[in-house]
Design a protein around this motif. Structure first.
Motif, PDB file in Angstrom:
ATOM      1  N   ARG A 138      44.629  85.093  10.299  1.00 37.55           N
ATOM      2  CA  ARG A 138      44.082  83.943  11.227  1.00 37.55           C
ATOM      3  C   ARG A 138      44.052  82.512  10.847  1.00 37.55           C
ATOM      4  O   ARG A 138      44.227  81.444  11.636  1.00 37.55           O
ATOM      5  CB  ARG A 138      42.588  84.407  11.918  1.00 37.55           C
ATOM      6  CG  ARG A 138      42.505  83.653  13.419  1.00 37.55           C
ATOM      7  CD  ARG A 138      41.653  83.967  14.101  1.00 37.55           C
ATOM      8  NE  ARG A 138      41.383  83.395  15.565  1.00 37.55           N
ATOM      9  CZ  ARG A 138      40.584  83.470  16.249  1.00 37.55           C
ATOM     10  NH1 ARG A 138      39.601  84.166  16.002  1.00 37.55           N
ATOM     11  NH2 ARG A 138      40.494  82.798  17.508  1.00 37.55           N
ATOM     12  N   THR A 142      40.174  83.004   7.271  1.00 37.50           N
ATOM     13  CA  THR A 142      39.770  83.967   8.214  1.00 37.50           C
ATOM     14  C   THR A 142      40.990  84.904   8.531  1.00 37.50           C
ATOM     15  O   THR A 142      41.977  84.659   8.675  1.00 37.50           O
ATOM     16  CB  THR A 142      39.581  83.267   9.631  1.00 37.50           C
ATOM     17  OG1 THR A 142      38.702  82.228   9.309  1.00 37.50           O
ATOM     18  CG2 THR A 142      38.950  84.274  10.675  1.00 37.50           C
ATOM     19  N   LEU A 144      41.859  88.736  10.628  1.00 39.60           N
ATOM     20  CA  LEU A 144      41.780  89.795  11.531  1.00 39.60           C
ATOM     21  C   LEU A 144      41.929  91.110  10.876  1.00 39.60           C
ATOM     22  O   LEU A 144      42.916  91.358  10.357  1.00 39.60           O
ATOM     23  CB  LEU A 144      42.641  89.513  12.839  1.00 39.60           C
ATOM     24  CG  LEU A 144      42.585  88.243  13.672  1.00 39.60           C
ATOM     25  CD1 LEU A 144      43.559  88.084  14.608  1.00 39.60           C
ATOM     26  CD2 LEU A 144      41.206  88.190  14.219  1.00 39.60           C
ATOM     27  N   VAL A 163      39.184  95.665  16.061  1.00 35.11           N
ATOM     28  CA  VAL A 163      39.747  94.485  15.208  1.00 35.11           C
ATOM     29  C   VAL A 163      38.402  93.529  15.238  1.00 35.11           C
ATOM     30  O   VAL A 163      37.917  93.474  16.220  1.00 35.11           O
ATOM     31  CB  VAL A 163      40.907  93.772  16.236  1.00 35.11           C
ATOM     32  CG1 VAL A 163      41.428  92.573  15.325  1.00 35.11           C
ATOM     33  CG2 VAL A 163      42.230  94.986  16.106  1.00 35.11           C
ATOM     34  N   ARG A 164      38.520  92.902  14.020  1.00 37.40           N
ATOM     35  CA  ARG A 164      37.468  91.994  13.828  1.00 37.40           C
ATOM     36  C   ARG A 164      37.676  91.007  13.097  1.00 37.40           C
ATOM     37  O   ARG A 164      38.698  90.934  12.149  1.00 37.40           O
ATOM     38  CB  ARG A 164      36.219  92.922  12.935  1.00 37.40           C
ATOM     39  CG  ARG A 164      35.594  94.299  13.887  1.00 37.40           C
ATOM     40  CD  ARG A 164      34.626  94.808  12.968  1.00 37.40           C
ATOM     41  NE  ARG A 164      34.389  96.037  13.738  1.00 37.40           N
ATOM     42  CZ  ARG A 164      33.447  97.002  13.417  1.00 37.40           C
ATOM     43  NH1 ARG A 164      32.054  96.468  12.939  1.00 37.40           N
ATOM     44  NH2 ARG A 164      33.293  98.225  14.270  1.00 37.40           N
ATOM     45  N   GLU A 165      37.045  89.990  13.337  1.00 41.17           N
ATOM     46  CA  GLU A 165      37.124  88.704  12.471  1.00 41.17           C
ATOM     47  C   GLU A 165      36.458  88.554  11.184  1.00 41.17           C
ATOM     48  O   GLU A 165      35.111  88.617  11.297  1.00 41.17           O
ATOM     49  CB  GLU A 165      37.069  87.328  13.477  1.00 41.17           C
ATOM     50  CG  GLU A 165      37.413  86.124  12.877  1.00 41.17           C
ATOM     51  CD  GLU A 165      37.102  84.910  13.981  1.00 41.17           C
ATOM     52  OE1 GLU A 165      37.813  84.688  14.566  1.00 41.17           O
ATOM     53  OE2 GLU A 165      35.889  84.534  13.921  1.00 41.17           O
ATOM     54  N   GLU A 177      33.446  91.849  15.795  1.00 46.32           N
ATOM     55  CA  GLU A 177      34.366  92.593  16.647  1.00 46.32           C
ATOM     56  C   GLU A 177      35.028  91.695  17.649  1.00 46.32           C
ATOM     57  O   GLU A 177      34.402  90.657  18.528  1.00 46.32           O
ATOM     58  CB  GLU A 177      33.736  93.792  17.407  1.00 46.32           C
ATOM     59  CG  GLU A 177      34.837  94.548  18.110  1.00 46.32           C
ATOM     60  CD  GLU A 177      34.194  95.733  18.792  1.00 46.32           C
ATOM     61  OE1 GLU A 177      33.935  96.112  19.782  1.00 46.32           O
ATOM     62  OE2 GLU A 177      33.589  96.656  18.247  1.00 46.32           O
ATOM     63  N   VAL A 178      36.375  91.577  17.817  1.00 43.00           N
ATOM     64  CA  VAL A 178      37.167  90.766  18.958  1.00 43.00           C
ATOM     65  C   VAL A 178      37.768  91.761  19.822  1.00 43.00           C
ATOM     66  O   VAL A 178      38.061  91.128  21.070  1.00 43.00           O
ATOM     67  CB  VAL A 178      37.983  89.902  18.301  1.00 43.00           C
ATOM     68  CG1 VAL A 178      37.348  88.770  17.233  1.00 43.00           C
ATOM     69  CG2 VAL A 178      39.233  90.389  17.321  1.00 43.00           C
ATOM     70  N   TYR A 179      38.097  92.905  19.403  1.00 43.63           N
ATOM     71  CA  TYR A 179      38.777  93.863  20.566  1.00 43.63           C
ATOM     72  C   TYR A 179      38.426  95.292  20.084  1.00 43.63           C
ATOM     73  O   TYR A 179      38.352  95.709  18.574  1.00 43.63           O
ATOM     74  CB  TYR A 179      40.391  93.658  20.185  1.00 43.63           C
ATOM     75  CG  TYR A 179      41.109  94.536  21.254  1.00 43.63           C
ATOM     76  CD1 TYR A 179      41.052  94.210  22.670  1.00 43.63           C
ATOM     77  CD2 TYR A 179      41.750  95.561  20.682  1.00 43.63           C
ATOM     78  CE1 TYR A 179      41.852  94.963  23.415  1.00 43.63           C
ATOM     79  CE2 TYR A 179      42.515  96.177  21.675  1.00 43.63           C
ATOM     80  CZ  TYR A 179      42.502  96.179  23.026  1.00 43.63           C
ATOM     81  OH  TYR A 179      43.056  96.904  23.955  1.00 43.63           O
ATOM     82  N   GLU A 190      46.020  94.126  15.108  1.00 41.51           N
ATOM     83  CA  GLU A 190      46.001  92.718  15.297  1.00 41.51           C
ATOM     84  C   GLU A 190      47.384  91.898  15.001  1.00 41.51           C
ATOM     85  O   GLU A 190      48.065  92.800  14.440  1.00 41.51           O
ATOM     86  CB  GLU A 190      44.765  92.179  14.511  1.00 41.51           C
ATOM     87  CG  GLU A 190      45.222  92.143  12.988  1.00 41.51           C
ATOM     88  CD  GLU A 190      45.393  93.312  12.458  1.00 41.51           C
ATOM     89  OE1 GLU A 190      46.193  93.458  11.737  1.00 41.51           O
ATOM     90  OE2 GLU A 190      44.600  94.402  12.425  1.00 41.51           O
ATOM     91  N   GLY A 192      49.076  87.643  14.470  1.00 40.47           N
ATOM     92  CA  GLY A 192      48.842  86.312  14.475  1.00 40.47           C
ATOM     93  C   GLY A 192      50.082  85.581  14.418  1.00 40.47           C
ATOM     94  O   GLY A 192      50.801  86.027  13.540  1.00 40.47           O
TER      95      GLY A 192
END
Length: 196
Positions: A138, A142, A144, A163-165, A177-179, A190, A192
């Protein structure tokens, strides 16, 4: 393994007469190569001028055979994911995917292309334990990440459900967690990209 067909196929796959296909990274051209001397493969690079000469001078970046010997593992190179920081920047970091014996599950380790070395976790390098993972940059600090975070984080098919950052310098367990998908999904991934 002793049949004539096996011998012919093996000779083709290990021939030095293969075309060394390359990918451009910055001003250099990278190639992953396997032959009789590099059974597990070697990531190497050269200049355009050298490549066009027909007899390229290759600089070794990562020998999987040497890594296997040094770590006592049977690593199989499963590819890499280059950090693209946009136009005008020269990529210097990549994530290398390694599997034990060719399994689906991989270990993911950050690699410094300038130093030609893995970035140790104690120096802030990203490293994912063995799992059926998928990862995308990302930004420089960072990722994903889709991986096995414990109970409920994998689908019924055994692939990431979330999916986590994950930020550099923090434990993987603290990735946010982002999704998330459904337990019955095959996999959640994920991605990007850099906007111009």
């Amino acid at each position: 393994t002793g049949s004539p067909l096996y011998g012919r196929v093996h000779a083709i796959l290990t021939s030095k007469d293969k075309i060394p296909y390359v990918g451009k990274v910055g001003k250099l051209y990278y190639n992953f190569w396997k032959d009789a001397e590099n059974e597990r493969g070697v990531l190497r690079r050269t200049t355009l001028e050298s490549y066009e000469s027909g007899q390229p001078e290759w600089e070794e970046v990562l020998s999987v055979d040497a890594l296997c010997k040094a770590e006592g593992e049977s690593w199989v190179y499963k590819g890499n994911s280059l950090l693209d920081e946009g136009e005008g920047s020269t990529p210097t970091r990549t994530l290398v995917y390694l599997s034990r014996g060719g399994a689906d599950a991989t270990v993911v380790r950050e690699f410094d292309l300038e130093k030609k070395a893995f970035v140790p976790p104690e120096e802030g390098g990203f490293q994912l334990p063995e799992a059926k993972s998928s990862v995308a940059w990302r930004g420089r600090d960072t990722l994903l990440v889709g991986t096995d975070f414990g109970e409920g984080s994998m689908t019924d098919s055994g692939y990431p459900r979330t999916v986590r950052e994950w930020r550099r310098g923090t434990p993987l367990s603290e990735a946010v967690e982002v999704y998330s998908g459904k337990q019955t999904d095959v996999s959640v991934r994920e991605g990007g990209f850099q906007l111009p």
